[in-house]
Design a protein around this motif. Sequence first.
Motif, mmCIF file in Angstrom:
data_model
loop_
_atom_site.group_PDB
_atom_site.id
_atom_site.type_symbol
_atom_site.label_atom_id
_atom_site.label_comp_id
_atom_site.label_asym_id
_atom_site.label_seq_id
_atom_site.Cartn_x
_atom_site.Cartn_y
_atom_site.Cartn_z
ATOM 1 N N ALA A 330 2.552 -4.403 1.852
ATOM 2 C CA ALA A 330 3.079 -3.767 0.647
ATOM 3 C C ALA A 330 2.362 -4.313 -0.573
ATOM 4 C CB ALA A 330 4.579 -4.015 0.533
ATOM 5 N N GLY A 331 1.902 -3.409 -1.436
ATOM 6 C CA GLY A 331 1.244 -3.821 -2.670
ATOM 7 C C GLY A 331 1.449 -2.766 -3.730
ATOM 8 N N GLY A 332 0.685 -2.866 -4.804
ATOM 9 C CA GLY A 332 0.749 -1.857 -5.847
ATOM 10 C C GLY A 332 1.896 -2.016 -6.820
ATOM 11 N N MET A 333 3.015 -2.546 -6.368
ATOM 12 C CA MET A 333 4.192 -2.754 -7.204
ATOM 13 C C MET A 333 5.102 -3.723 -6.470
ATOM 14 S SD MET A 333 6.060 0.940 -6.525
ATOM 15 C CE MET A 333 7.279 0.691 -7.797
ATOM 16 N N ALA A 334 6.100 -4.242 -7.153
ATOM 17 C CA ALA A 334 6.995 -5.222 -6.560
ATOM 18 C C ALA A 334 7.821 -4.609 -5.432
ATOM 19 C CB ALA A 334 7.925 -5.789 -7.624
ATOM 20 N N LEU A 351 7.786 -6.520 5.631
ATOM 21 C CA LEU A 351 6.842 -5.973 4.652
ATOM 22 C C LEU A 351 6.120 -7.172 4.054
ATOM 23 C CD1 LEU A 351 8.883 -3.264 2.678
ATOM 24 C CD2 LEU A 351 7.165 -2.907 4.454
ATOM 25 N N VAL A 352 4.852 -7.310 4.341
ATOM 26 C CA VAL A 352 4.087 -8.446 3.847
ATOM 27 C C VAL A 352 3.605 -8.128 2.434
ATOM 28 C CG1 VAL A 352 2.111 -9.950 4.226
ATOM 29 C CG2 VAL A 352 3.390 -9.051 6.181
ATOM 30 N N GLU A 353 4.227 -8.764 1.466
ATOM 31 C CA GLU A 353 3.907 -8.490 0.071
ATOM 32 C C GLU A 353 2.746 -9.352 -0.396
ATOM 33 O OE1 GLU A 353 6.247 -8.057 -4.218
ATOM 34 O OE2 GLU A 353 7.262 -8.917 -2.488
ATOM 35 N N GLY A 354 1.876 -8.740 -1.184
ATOM 36 C CA GLY A 354 0.746 -9.473 -1.731
ATOM 37 C C GLY A 354 0.630 -9.276 -3.224
#
Length: 564
Positions: A330-334, A351-354
């Motif tokens: 998951a990226g692009g936004m919080a 969901l692996v957030e970066g």
Amino acid sequence: MEKTWLQSYPSGVPAEADLHAFDTLPALQRAVCARHGAKPAFSNEGATLSFARIDALSRAFAAHLQTVAGLSDGDRVALMLPNLLQYPVALFGALRAGCVVVNINPMYTARELERQLADAGASAIVVLENFAHTLQAALPRTMVRHVIVTRVGDLLPFPKSQIANLLVRHVRHLVPDWDIAGAVRFVDALHTNASALREPRLARDDLAFLQYTGGTTGTPKGAMLTHGNLVSNLQQTLAWIDGVLKDGEECAVIPLPLYHIFALTCMLAFFRIGAHNVLITDPRDMPRLVRRLAHTPFTAMIGVNTLFNALLGAPGIAQVNHGHVKLVVAGGMAVQRPVAERWHAVFGVPLVEGYGLTETSPIVCANRLDATQYTGAIGLPLPSTEVTILDDDGHEMAPGAQGEICVHGPQVMKGYWHRPDETEKVFTADGWLRTGDIGCMDEHGYFRLVDRKKDVIVVSGFKVFPNEVEEVAAMHPGVLEAAAIPAGDERSEQAVKLVVVRRDPELDAGTLREHCRRHLAAYKVPRFIEFQQEPLPKSNVGKVLRRLVREQHGAPARRTGEPA
């Protein structure tokens, strides 16, 4: 500096990535295609191109750019394409020709398109015919001299290609009339003799992309991303996911537009390991996306919070076989906690957030892939990446203290295209990139976002810069002054709200919104318009204080900062 985050690295992830496996993207592409040959590389709408076919088509397209279009090393080639099979062919072809790729959002208006093409000094453009009318309006004030037009079905097999093109043009009426003298058909360009290609002499420091962003000021600028920047970020990403995904065995779903740096780099990373990339042209068509997921044994996927949230509520999602899924990024936004927790419960993987920016190619930090619960953090710096927290005087802050997130690493851009003044603003004297985000690092090396220095509004992962929206609003003769601020929206979490002081008391919201729609991409158009009689609050030098506007009009605070 002490790399506190290394203590939290997963077992097997190195502190330093192998940054010199390849010097350039064409070298990487040739090696990957030779290794995986007949295996599927890209699919879209039921059609598939193998690695060998991608290699052949991109070579022919590169030859066309050199021999027919007459382009030289370093010339800029714009791509105005959604996620179709034509995109990777044009992308790799332009790079193999020694050109610099300029990604264009197909939703741009003629005004926005003209500005970007002119600033980049683009010599050629590849455009889907659905948007050719927009290009026609923008062309006269640009340096573009070679136009290549493609149709939706051009790379689909017969008769599906003819059926798709007929449906798009004559049934759905999605192709407005256009007339561009000398335009070349994409399929004709692919018939160029590939043996005529002259392999350019590229080096790591040569430009690969002018990736446009508003940076921290809102003025569109081209981030100069070199071959070394992109190759480094791919190698850093692969070092992070090594052991989870296997070379030549994965299938990745790409529903985010490839003209966005987050999707672009993720696609290249999956391509690097010989994965089968499934390109989704319109992720807003949720029933169609769910059907595609149901019929695709995918092992990896990327997306943004709004997409994952919509998928979780879509009919049929519970029946999608998730037994193959290994990685969802998951990226692009919080990412919101409820969405992350529901996704984990349904799909069995987090969901692996970066976190990252256009200026960092883009990935800077990522959470561990073996996380069992939502962390609320943007993660740990990738291998060969340094991240620090600085105060306003440039002093490093202690763990837990809030300051500006600053980045140093091989993925950091060369600078802004023809903007030495803007470049100087975002780099410290010793070479650290100032991100414009406020955050902190905990004692384990995890970084967290607190707020953003600037007033960028994030709509479904896309940055909207208030200056641009306000400029367009001010173009209307009935507007005296305006301020663009973020507002809550049920569908996208963030939407644009425009607070207006009228010059013409008869001006209504519908009229002003239609004016904005003519000059702005759809996601930038104010969803909410509110009029007030008193002047907007201003500083002592006359600058509108958006913070006070937000306070007065109830726009919620937010968390921001994932890949730009």
